[in-house]
Design an enzyme around this catalytic site. Structure first.
Site, PDB file in Angstrom:
ATOM      1  N   HIS A   1      63.261  75.778  42.242  1.00 27.73           N
ATOM      2  CA  HIS A   1      61.857  75.577  42.651  1.00 27.73           C
ATOM      3  C   HIS A   1      61.102  74.807  41.560  1.00 27.73           C
ATOM      4  O   HIS A   1      61.375  74.968  40.378  1.00 27.73           O
ATOM      5  CB  HIS A   1      61.197  76.928  42.918  1.00 27.73           C
ATOM      6  CG  HIS A   1      61.763  77.603  44.131  1.00 27.73           C
ATOM      7  ND1 HIS A   1      61.603  78.927  44.406  1.00 27.73           N
ATOM      8  CD2 HIS A   1      62.513  77.115  45.155  1.00 27.73           C
ATOM      9  CE1 HIS A   1      62.213  79.230  45.532  1.00 27.73           C
ATOM     10  NE2 HIS A   1      62.782  78.134  46.003  1.00 27.73           N
ATOM     11  N   PHE A   2      60.175  73.996  41.991  1.00 28.67           N
ATOM     12  CA  PHE A   2      59.482  73.148  41.011  1.00 28.67           C
ATOM     13  C   PHE A   2      58.122  72.684  41.516  1.00 28.67           C
ATOM     14  O   PHE A   2      57.835  72.763  42.714  1.00 28.67           O
ATOM     15  CB  PHE A   2      60.333  71.899  40.694  1.00 28.67           C
ATOM     16  CG  PHE A   2      60.541  70.979  41.873  1.00 28.67           C
ATOM     17  CD1 PHE A   2      59.577  70.063  42.265  1.00 28.67           C
ATOM     18  CD2 PHE A   2      61.714  71.043  42.618  1.00 28.67           C
ATOM     19  CE1 PHE A   2      59.773  69.223  43.352  1.00 28.67           C
ATOM     20  CE2 PHE A   2      61.919  70.199  43.717  1.00 28.67           C
ATOM     21  CZ  PHE A   2      60.943  69.296  44.082  1.00 28.67           C
TER      22      PHE A   2
ATOM     23  N   HIS B   1      62.547  74.053  55.066  1.00 23.92           N
ATOM     24  CA  HIS B   1      63.920  73.591  55.189  1.00 23.92           C
ATOM     25  C   HIS B   1      64.959  74.722  55.212  1.00 23.92           C
ATOM     26  O   HIS B   1      66.149  74.457  55.121  1.00 23.92           O
ATOM     27  CB  HIS B   1      64.266  72.475  54.176  1.00 23.92           C
ATOM     28  CG  HIS B   1      64.037  72.786  52.738  1.00 23.92           C
ATOM     29  ND1 HIS B   1      63.456  71.891  51.872  1.00 23.92           N
ATOM     30  CD2 HIS B   1      64.309  73.863  51.996  1.00 23.92           C
ATOM     31  CE1 HIS B   1      63.392  72.420  50.665  1.00 23.92           C
ATOM     32  NE2 HIS B   1      63.912  73.621  50.713  1.00 23.92           N
TER      33      HIS B   1
ATOM     34  N   HIS C   1      67.305  67.560  53.252  1.00 23.58           N
ATOM     35  CA  HIS C   1      66.214  68.250  52.551  1.00 23.58           C
ATOM     36  C   HIS C   1      66.141  67.901  51.071  1.00 23.58           C
ATOM     37  O   HIS C   1      65.252  68.348  50.369  1.00 23.58           O
ATOM     38  CB  HIS C   1      66.358  69.758  52.712  1.00 23.58           C
ATOM     39  CG  HIS C   1      67.301  70.422  51.761  1.00 23.58           C
ATOM     40  ND1 HIS C   1      68.586  69.967  51.518  1.00 23.58           N
ATOM     41  CD2 HIS C   1      67.145  71.522  50.977  1.00 23.58           C
ATOM     42  CE1 HIS C   1      69.160  70.769  50.640  1.00 23.58           C
ATOM     43  NE2 HIS C   1      68.324  71.708  50.292  1.00 23.58           N
TER      44      HIS C   1
END
Lengths: 138, 478
Positions: free
Chosen positions: B205-206, B326, B401
């Site tokens: 995650h970012f 996604h 994605h």
């Protein structure tokens, strides 16, 4: 150290997206405890000295693999609540698991693991003892 | 599995016939160049796609995107549509991070006006958007509020001053999936959900600050609010511990449910329940709670980022381009053999990519098609595409994605040092703010496929068309 004793422990193995863990032990109970230690290793858990509580875990599953996933996900839930366990006892009778743990305050964690999965999970017993490979979603 | 088992349809489409493996109910179609297909054959991702083809009631093909890589049970980058009447829903084919997704915001601010402020802006963003393992979110929810988040998704954020009407319009499903029911959610999941709303998490995650480096279709970019030369911001996160717990609960529960309905599967992680069964409906209701939580989570993060942006750059605005899922299961209507059928489309590491004129899209995207957000790996380009009519026909309106992993996390950590990677990215002009250097190494660009090769495959197969290319300026990792 008994040189004839089968290898007991765990090792991280490559998996493209997630993390897989090979776990070995001379008996089933130790296999489960080693898997738990492996999970804490992946998480990079730092256990504090503060004792939070003693808990008893009682689980029934369809098979040993179901017990394994349930136990590891139980520990993940407690880790999310800032607790890490030390096993006092663990017994497996057919497809039932009973365990007592001393829960310590978690003082740090390096990695997030979403879940232990059933992906190709098989607990194998052979002349060397018990072994399995567990894939964790990270 | 070997490349010889695949029938070449064209340069970007390969079919694995259903006769390949016992139990396959439909073929698998891989959207990839020959080189990328060969890369995909290096791990077990295509075996997993063949296993997924054993799910009962599937329609069409199991589709595999060019960014495919091995997951658990179902491959990352896989799409499978199950007939709503006769098919099943599989939690493992959606993933533990339910509605993991991406939000893109674009600013009215040209980079040249603020180049020197990027570092300070990133540091402020890092403090305003909680990230890392566990951790509390921007909002601590009471039980009643958590219920409202589950039922209303981003609508809760709008009612409570964390969103604009434009944000809601430019979120997939307007940020709320109908049919969410808290009664289907375990107390453990609820416990994990109360304090993580508005948090990024860790792993892949970012938050990334980008420059809109190139626009390929000016009219479409304008409709999407994307302006060449301006600052943009991407947020990648999901439903946090709340969603993980819901998936865990149902994968466990469905171990017996699959047997009850006499469903035999090659991998237990694919366990499922008939869509119309009480168990299937219960999972759908719980999954939608997690999906709505995730929509709200990214909305809260986006709102927080906007507040920081407007404080830093008075007079400038940060507007939502799109927010999409996604990792999701959605009831949609698609054409199969000339017949329109309601299906549950499982997208795991795959993005919805509806083409022009689709009734589910807001007016502003009717001509362009849905914005499709395809982030690259850290330090590489990201892409904004538009959904196409071809995607509707070939992949149930689905697309890639991201870049897709090639190196395991272990390999990445052995080959790459986090501090060296950060120094290299800094030298390239990409500012990095990371909670963990080890985590940074795992997400190194070398651990991922070439995003431009992925985009070439998507375009070659016709699943999306280029709208804009983004280049990174700063990255925040948990």
């Amino acid at each position: 150290m008994d040189a004839n004793r089968p290898f007991s422990g765990f090792a991280e193995v490559p998996h493209t997206a997630d993390i897989a863990l090979d776990v070995f032990a001379p008996n089933l109970e130790e296999l489960f405890i080693n898997a738990a230690k492996g999970l804490y290793h992946i998480l990079g858990i730092r256990k504090g000295t503060k004792e939070v509580e003693n808990i008893h875990i009682s689980m029934v599953a369809e098979d040993r693999e179901g017990l394994m996933v349930s136990l590891l996900n139980e520990l993940l839930f407690h880790a999310a609540n800032n607790q890490a366990g030390e096993f006092i006892s663990l017994e497996i009778n057919e497809y039932q698991l009973e365990a007592d743990l001393l829960m310590l305050e978690k003082t740090g964690q390096q990695k997030e693991v979403k879940a232990a999965t059933f992906n190709d999970l098989v607990i194998v017993q052979d002349a060397e003892g018990f072994h399995t490979r567990i894939v964790f979603d990270v | 599995m070997k490349i010889g088992q695949f029938e070449k349809i064209n340069d970007f489409e390969w079919r694995l016939p259903r006769e390949t493996q016992p139990g396959m109910r439909v073929p698998v179609v891989v959207f990839a160049s020959e080189r990328m297909l060969n890369e995909a054959l290096q791990d077990r991702s295509l075996e997993q796609a063949a296993n997924a083809a054993a799910l009962p009631g599937l329609r069409g093909n199991v589709c595999v995107m060019p960014d495919v890589h091995q997951g658990y049970g179902f491959p990352i980058g896989g799409v499978a549509a199950a007939d709503y009447e006769t098919g099943v829903i599989s939690p493992g084919a959606i993933g533990y991070d339910i509605n993991c997704g991406v939000r893109l915001l674009c600013s009215t601010l040209p980079l040249q006006d603020v180049k020197t402020a990027i570092t300070d802006f990133t540091a402020a963003l890092y403090h305003a958007c909680p990230s890392g393992v566990g951790g509390r979110g921007i909002v601590a929810l009471k039980a009643r509020e958590l219920k409202a988040v589950c039922e209303q998704g981003s609508g809760w954020a709008l009612k409570n001053g964390y969103a604009t009407a434009g944000d809601i319009e430019t979120t997939e499903d307007s940020g709320c999936m109908e049919g969410a029911d808290m009664e289907a959610v375990s107390s453990r999941a609820l416990e994990r959900g109360v304090d993580q709303a508005g948090s990024l998490g860790a792993g892949n995650h970012f938050i990334e600050i980008d420059l809109v480096a190139e626009v390929f279709d000016s009219a479409a970019a304008l409709a999407m609010g994307i302006h060449q030369g301006n600052l943009a911001l991407q947020i990648h996160s999901g439903s946090r511990g709340f969603g993980h717990q819901i998936c865990t609960d149902f994968v466990q529960k469905f171990q017996t449910v699959a047997r009850k309905y006499q469903i035999d599967l090659p991998d237990r992680e694919l366990v499922c329940a008939p869509l119309k069964s009480p168990e299937g409906q219960q999972y759908l209701a719980a999954m939608r709670c997690a999906a709505n939580y995730a929509f709200c989570n990214r909305q809260l993060l986006g709102h927080s980022a906007r507040m920081v942006f407007e404080r830093f750059f008075p007079g400038a605005h940060l507007l939502n381009v799109y927010d999409l899922a996604h990792n999701i299961g959605k009831i949609e209507s698609h054409q199969f053999g000339g017949e329109k059928i309601n299906v549950c489309v499982h997208r795991k590491g795959a993005t919805r990519a509806f083409g022009p004129d689709h009734p589910a899209l807001p007016a502003r995207f009717q001509k362009t098609g849905q914005p499709v957000l395809v982030p690259g790996s850290m330090g590489t380009e990201s892409w904004v595409l538009a959904g196409t009519a071809a995607a509707m026909e070939k992949s149930c309106g689905s697309c890639s994605h991201g870049a897709g992993r090639v190196l395991s996390r272990t390999q990445a950590k052995h080959q790459i040092r986090g501090d060296e990677l950060r120094s290299r990215l800094m030298a390239e002009g990409i500012y990095v703010q990371a909670g963990s250097l080890g985590g940074l190494a795992e997400e190194a660009p070398q651990a991922y496929k070439d995003i431009n090769a992925v985009i070439a495959c998507i375009e070659g197969a016709g699943l999306g068309r280029r709208i804009a290319r983004l280049t990174p300026l700063a990255v925040i990792k948990g």
